[in-house]
Design a protein around this motif. Structure first.
Motif, PDB file in Angstrom:
ATOM      1  N   HIS A   1       4.064   0.173   1.829  1.00 31.11           N
ATOM      2  CA  HIS A   1       2.797   0.228   1.106  1.00 31.11           C
ATOM      3  C   HIS A   1       2.858  -0.697  -0.105  1.00 31.11           C
ATOM      4  O   HIS A   1       3.319  -0.327  -1.174  1.00 31.11           O
ATOM      5  CB  HIS A   1       2.496   1.662   0.662  1.00 31.11           C
ATOM      6  N   ASP A   2       2.404  -1.940   0.094  1.00 31.87           N
ATOM      7  CA  ASP A   2       2.309  -2.865  -1.031  1.00 31.87           C
ATOM      8  C   ASP A   2       0.970  -3.571  -0.965  1.00 31.87           C
ATOM      9  O   ASP A   2       0.205  -3.396  -0.021  1.00 31.87           O
ATOM     10  CB  ASP A   2       3.466  -3.872  -1.028  1.00 31.87           C
ATOM     11  N   GLU A   3       0.664  -4.362  -1.966  1.00 34.31           N
ATOM     12  CA  GLU A   3      -0.652  -4.999  -2.051  1.00 34.31           C
ATOM     13  C   GLU A   3      -0.915  -5.922  -0.871  1.00 34.31           C
ATOM     14  O   GLU A   3      -2.022  -5.959  -0.333  1.00 34.31           O
ATOM     15  CB  GLU A   3      -0.748  -5.787  -3.360  1.00 34.31           C
ATOM     16  N   LYS A   4       0.110  -6.656  -0.446  1.00 31.71           N
ATOM     17  CA  LYS A   4      -0.064  -7.624   0.640  1.00 31.71           C
ATOM     18  C   LYS A   4      -0.439  -6.948   1.946  1.00 31.71           C
ATOM     19  O   LYS A   4      -1.304  -7.426   2.686  1.00 31.71           O
ATOM     20  CB  LYS A   4       1.221  -8.437   0.804  1.00 31.71           C
ATOM     21  N   TYR A   5       0.221  -5.842   2.264  1.00 31.45           N
ATOM     22  CA  TYR A   5       0.008  -5.185   3.552  1.00 31.45           C
ATOM     23  C   TYR A   5      -0.700  -3.834   3.415  1.00 31.45           C
ATOM     24  O   TYR A   5      -0.568  -2.974   4.281  1.00 31.45           O
ATOM     25  CB  TYR A   5       1.357  -4.987   4.263  1.00 31.45           C
ATOM     26  N   GLU A   6      -1.463  -3.676   2.336  1.00 28.76           N
ATOM     27  CA  GLU A   6      -2.147  -2.404   2.107  1.00 28.76           C
ATOM     28  C   GLU A   6      -3.029  -2.013   3.297  1.00 28.76           C
ATOM     29  O   GLU A   6      -2.962  -0.889   3.794  1.00 28.76           O
ATOM     30  CB  GLU A   6      -3.012  -2.486   0.844  1.00 28.76           C
ATOM     31  N   LEU A   7      -3.848  -2.945   3.750  1.00 26.80           N
ATOM     32  CA  LEU A   7      -4.760  -2.647   4.857  1.00 26.80           C
ATOM     33  C   LEU A   7      -4.000  -2.464   6.160  1.00 26.80           C
ATOM     34  O   LEU A   7      -4.324  -1.583   6.964  1.00 26.80           O
ATOM     35  CB  LEU A   7      -5.791  -3.758   5.000  1.00 26.80           C
ATOM     36  N   HIS A   8      -2.977  -3.276   6.388  1.00 25.73           N
ATOM     37  CA  HIS A   8      -2.198  -3.183   7.629  1.00 25.73           C
ATOM     38  C   HIS A   8      -1.506  -1.822   7.749  1.00 25.73           C
ATOM     39  O   HIS A   8      -1.429  -1.249   8.833  1.00 25.73           O
ATOM     40  CB  HIS A   8      -1.163  -4.299   7.694  1.00 25.73           C
ATOM     41  N   ARG A   9      -0.999  -1.318   6.622  1.00 26.89           N
ATOM     42  CA  ARG A   9      -0.325  -0.023   6.667  1.00 26.89           C
ATOM     43  C   ARG A   9      -1.328   1.093   6.982  1.00 26.89           C
ATOM     44  O   ARG A   9      -1.046   1.978   7.793  1.00 26.89           O
ATOM     45  CB  ARG A   9       0.380   0.268   5.346  1.00 26.89           C
ATOM     46  N   LEU A  10      -2.489   1.041   6.360  1.00 30.50           N
ATOM     47  CA  LEU A  10      -3.501   2.077   6.602  1.00 30.50           C
ATOM     48  C   LEU A  10      -3.956   2.051   8.061  1.00 30.50           C
ATOM     49  O   LEU A  10      -3.971   3.088   8.741  1.00 30.50           O
ATOM     50  CB  LEU A  10      -4.703   1.876   5.677  1.00 30.50           C
ATOM     51  N   LEU A  11      -4.336   0.879   8.560  1.00 32.04           N
ATOM     52  CA  LEU A  11      -4.815   0.769   9.940  1.00 32.04           C
ATOM     53  C   LEU A  11      -3.702   1.074  10.935  1.00 32.04           C
ATOM     54  O   LEU A  11      -3.939   1.724  11.960  1.00 32.04           O
ATOM     55  CB  LEU A  11      -5.373  -0.638  10.193  1.00 32.04           C
TER      56      LEU A  11
END
Length: 318
Positions: free
Chosen positions: A220-230
């Motif tokens: 969970h970091d800014e770069k992959y925030e959306l990728h982690r959620l989805l």
């Protein structure tokens, strides 16, 4: 294989296909929750970048339409049962647009978003893919969809030749099971070839965002925030509790939004899909002469569980 065996095998195939279809439908409904869409907008649309997703929810107008909006011609936006109204268009996304010979297209999720100026609107389409298709190039399909979202606005969002009233369109594609997490942005560009004169018009009307999800859940970091959620939402491996922990604690999305029920339902379906796949492996090994002991080692199930599965599917061997 006799008729009984064929009939049983066909039923098994239909059940598996039905579970896959149900899972896809649940995935669309989960993605269609406003809190999830708000996170998608914050990470993909320039208008909302840097905003708190909670604040973006209010800009999503009405309820997103899921799997019910065809952009399809010939049979849409026309009143087939009323000869007086036949051929007329109806305002609103809950009807279809009648452009003959363009083919039927049904969007996964589509909705209007009010821009922050409170006046203008944009149209957003979200599509999910289990993997990268082999029969065609995904970007080509995305171009077709975004083009149809533009052309279908005629007589609904703009009339006659009032082309300056065309709404901006985003078509956002989420593709799972890729080798790496990725994101790409496709849009119009204006290249001067001769002279400095530039025709007036908006280059921001057509927008495509391609989001690739790998099977490995990123941190969970800014770069992959959306990728982690989805990735967490759509994972077939994570449990209900694991998904809800990520959704509620990391992303502060309240379970009361109805997401908890959708997540639980998806996890149940994915468990059923995994069990069906494992049962197929067991039956295939059994039919090919493997012993119960050998199957035990391969699938990591007890002899009793394996015999139960074989007994349930025994008509296939008749």
């Amino acid at each position: 294989m006799d008729i009984t065996s064929m009939d049983t095998e066909m039923k098994n195939m239909v059940r598996a296909s039905d579970k896959d279809a149900q899972y896809d439908e649940k995935a669309k409904r989960l993605l269609g929750h406003k809190y999830i869409l708000a996170y998608i907008l914050v990470n993909t649309v320039d208008e909302f970048k840097g905003m708190n997703p909670r604040d973006v929810v209010q800009y999503i107008e009405g309820e997103p339409l899921i799997g019910v909006v065809p952009v399809e011609p010939g049979m849409t936006n026309s009143q087939e049962d009323d000869p007086v109204k036949k051929g007329q268009r109806i305002v609103g996304f809950n009807s279809e647009n009648a452009e003959i010979n363009e083919g039927l297209v049904r969007f996964d999720i589509v909705f209007y978003v009010r821009m922050r100026d409170g006046l203008s609107q944009m149209i957003v389409n979200v599509e999910s893919q289990k993997d990268e298709p082999s029969g065609y190039d995904l970007l080509d399909r995305a171009v077709f969809y975004v083009s149809r979202l533009i052309s279908s606005q005629k007589e609904r969002d703009f009339v006659h030749t009032n082309y300056n009233d065309i709404r901006r369109v985003f078509s956002i594609w989420i593709c799972m099971n890729l080798d790496e997490n990725s994101m790409g942005y496709v849009h119009l560009a204006y290249d001067k070839l001769i002279g400095d004169y530039r025709c007036r018009g908006r280059l921001d009307l057509l927008n495509i965002v391609l989001i690739g999800l790998s099977n490995e859940l990123p941190g969970h970091d800014e770069k992959y925030e959306l990728h982690r959620l989805l990735g967490a939402l759509l994972s077939k491996q994570l449990s209900v509790d694991e998904k809800l922990t990520i959704i509620e604690k990391e992303y502060k999305i309240p379970a009361e939004t109805g997401i908890r029920k959708e997540v639980a339902s998806m996890c149940n379906l994915s468990q059923g899909i995994r069990e069906d796949a494992q049962a197929e492996i067991i039956m295939n090994m059994y039919e090919n002469g493997f012993t119960i002991e050998q199957i035990e080692i391969a699938v990591r199930k007890s002899a009793e569980e394996i015999r139960t599965i074989i007994k349930k599917r025994e008509p296939v061997l008749a």
